[in-house]
Write an enzyme that holds these catalytic residues in place. Structure first.
Site, PDB file in Angstrom:
ATOM      1  CG  HIS A 171      17.779   4.160   2.356  1.00 22.26           C
ATOM      2  ND1 HIS A 171      17.191   5.405   2.397  1.00 22.26           N
ATOM      3  CD2 HIS A 171      17.205   3.524   1.292  1.00 22.26           C
ATOM      4  CE1 HIS A 171      16.288   5.503   1.428  1.00 22.26           C
ATOM      5  NE2 HIS A 171      16.293   4.378   0.737  1.00 22.26           N
ATOM      6  CG  ASP A 207      16.546   6.295  -4.618  1.00 25.13           C
ATOM      7  OD1 ASP A 207      17.008   5.251  -5.121  1.00 25.13           O
ATOM      8  OD2 ASP A 207      15.551   6.311  -3.853  1.00 25.13           O
ATOM      9  CG  HIS A 209      12.769   5.743  -1.478  1.00 23.76           C
ATOM     10  ND1 HIS A 209      13.060   4.866  -2.496  1.00 23.76           N
ATOM     11  CD2 HIS A 209      11.492   5.491  -1.107  1.00 23.76           C
ATOM     12  CE1 HIS A 209      11.989   4.110  -2.746  1.00 23.76           C
ATOM     13  NE2 HIS A 209      11.029   4.465  -1.913  1.00 23.76           N
ATOM     14  CG  ASP A 297      13.759   4.595  -6.544  1.00 22.30           C
ATOM     15  OD1 ASP A 297      14.299   5.658  -6.867  1.00 22.30           O
ATOM     16  OD2 ASP A 297      13.946   4.049  -5.429  1.00 22.30           O
TER      17      ASP A 297
HETATM   18  C1  SP5 Z   1      17.521   2.137  -2.303  1.00 22.30           C
HETATM   19  C2  SP5 Z   1      16.043   2.230  -2.216  1.00 22.30           C
HETATM   20  O1  SP5 Z   1      15.389   2.636  -3.158  1.00 22.30           O
HETATM   21  N1  SP5 Z   1      15.503   1.801  -1.092  1.00 22.30           N
HETATM   22  C3  SP5 Z   1      14.082   1.814  -1.022  1.00 22.30           C
HETATM   23  C4  SP5 Z   1      13.661   1.428   0.318  1.00 22.30           C
HETATM   24  C5  SP5 Z   1      12.197   1.630   0.450  1.00 22.30           C
HETATM   25  N2  SP5 Z   1      11.509   0.398   0.364  1.00 22.30           N
HETATM   26  C6  SP5 Z   1      10.237   0.504   0.956  1.00 22.30           C
HETATM   27  C7  SP5 Z   1       9.562  -0.792   0.775  1.00 22.30           C
HETATM   28  C8  SP5 Z   1       8.185  -0.733   1.273  1.00 22.30           C
HETATM   29  C9  SP5 Z   1       7.519  -2.005   0.954  1.00 22.30           C
HETATM   30  N3  SP5 Z   1       7.320  -2.178  -0.449  1.00 22.30           N
HETATM   31  C10 SP5 Z   1       6.132  -2.901  -0.717  1.00 22.30           C
HETATM   32  C11 SP5 Z   1       5.847  -2.869  -2.169  1.00 22.30           C
HETATM   33  C12 SP5 Z   1       4.522  -3.529  -2.436  1.00 22.30           C
HETATM   34  N4  SP5 Z   1       4.539  -4.889  -2.027  1.00 22.30           N
HETATM   35 ZN    ZN Z   2      14.783   4.499  -3.645  1.00 23.38          ZN
END
Ligand code: SP5
Ligand code: ZN
Length: 357
Positions: A171, A207, A209, A297
């Site tokens: 990212h 990934d 994302h 993920d």
């Molecule tokens: C490297 C990678 O996979 N980065 C991922 C970034 C996205 N994260 C978003 C997080 C959003 C909040 N997650 C809340 C989960 C439920 N509490």
């Molecule tokens: Zn990710």
């Protein structure tokens, strides 16, 4: 069968304790935890993989991929936060920005680095969920060394190498970090492969994302092609502002970027069909080397994404990506501790079947 893929490891990766993430105004536990690295390492070691310590590298390639001011900022942020008294006086135990110098705020004014660390904390950061603490810098820099060591192995004749990078990196743009990432390990590996003599590198990002950072680092360049499969950012998923199909590169890099956004709920068949399309496009370029941003993920078990890939799907993906050219795999996301090790192992076993046959 003993897993023949070298696993590059930096002990320093365990020192980064983000201490949670501020999401929608609330500090939550966060899922990018040190235990991720331990379960990955332990599973791959138990499968017989040779563990290679990350070798220290100078900042040469790091400072061509990233704005040197970003690198210096990350190294200074925690000591400056401590010197300003935030942890001791206010219990603010991590550096978290509260003001961001967006293009709309500046409206043409020059971008400054304000001396006060609480103002400066947002200078190179674009979200509130990428916290910095006492061990963060050592881990961030160790992940870069792991990526560079894996690139060295492939640049000197290994068919495959896996860098167990933590924190992840895809990212991070040239001068902005976020998404639990601080420096872009995959982009640094790609640049190192070019420096080792590759004429063209393909980055394949699986990934869940979109790897907005890697995309934008190479967006204007034809020497590094970037292709990504990810959950549709327009369906409410991070990074929200990038990862759309219309993003195809710019200038000399026009046509060297490919995004395949997928609907939430996508399973093995559609995910692998999209990966097959990415691999066909990459193969047509005749890359000298491949970098895989290996996020785990997209697995059905993962708490951070709605993609529904199985362990068998990851095994097939490993086989597909490693058939293209000598391959550096870089660990990105993947947060379900009970299944993370098996997902990584399946991917590397799949990769090994084509790479060493
Ligand atoms: C490297 C990678 O996979 N980065 C991922 C970034 C996205 N994260 C978003 C997080 C959003 C909040 N997650 C809340 C989960 C439920 N509490
Ligand atoms: Zn990710």
């Amino acid at each position: 069968m003993t897993l023949p893929v070298p696993v590059v490891w930096s002990e320093d990766c365990l020192l980064h304790e983000p201490g949670g993430e501020v999401w929608l105004g609330v500090r939550e536990d966060g899922t990018e935890v040190p235990a991720r690295a331990l379960v990955l390492r332990d599973t791959l070691m138990a499968a017989g993989a040779p563990v290679v310590p990350a070798r220290p590298h100078d900042d040469g390639i790091l400072r061509t991929v990233h704005d040197p001011e970003l690198v210096d900022h990350l190294a200074r942020l925690w000591p400056d936060w401590v010197a300003a008294g935030f942890p001791a006086q206010y219990g603010r135990d991590r550096a978290v920005p509260y003001v961001f110098p967006t293009t709309g705020l500046l409206a043409g004014l020059p971008l400054r680095s304000p001396p006060a660390v609480h103002g400066r904390a947002g200078r190179f950061c674009y979200d509130t969920m990428t916290l910095v603490g006492p061990g963060s810098w050592a881990a961030i820099r160790g992940a870069v060394d792991a990526a560079l060591t894996a690139a060295d192995l492939v640049g000197s004749g290994e068919r495959l190498a896996y860098a167990l990078c933590r924190p992840p990196g895809h990212h991070v743009t040239r001068a902005a970090y976020g998404g639990s990432c601080y420096l872009n390990n995959a982009a640094i590996a790609a640049q190192a492969l070019l420096a080792a003599g590759a004429g063209r590198v393909a980055v394949i990002d699986i990934d869940a994302h979109h790897g907005n950072g890697t995309q934008m680092i190479f967006y204007d360049r034809p020497d590094v092609w970037y292709g990504s499969l990810h959950v549709d950012p327009g369906a409410g998923w991070f990074p929200h502002y990038a990862g759309y199909a219309a993003e195809r590169g710019r200038g000399d890099g026009d046509g060297f970027n490919r995004n395949l956004p997928l609907p939430p709920g996508t399973g093995d068949d559609d995910w692998l069909a999209a990966l097959d399309a990415l691999c066909a496009e990459a193969r047509a370029l005749g890359p000298d080397a491949v970098v895989v941003s290996l996020g785990l993920d997209a697995a059905a078990t993962d708490p951070e994404s709605p993609v529904r890939v199985t362990e068998a799907g990851y095994r097939t993906a490993g086989r597909m990506v490693a058939s293209l050219a000598p391959t550096v795999l870089i660990q990105e996301g993947g947060y379900d501790l009970p299944t993370l090790g098996a997902l990584a192992l399946a991917t590397l076993e799949g990769a090994a079947t084509t790479a060493y046959s």
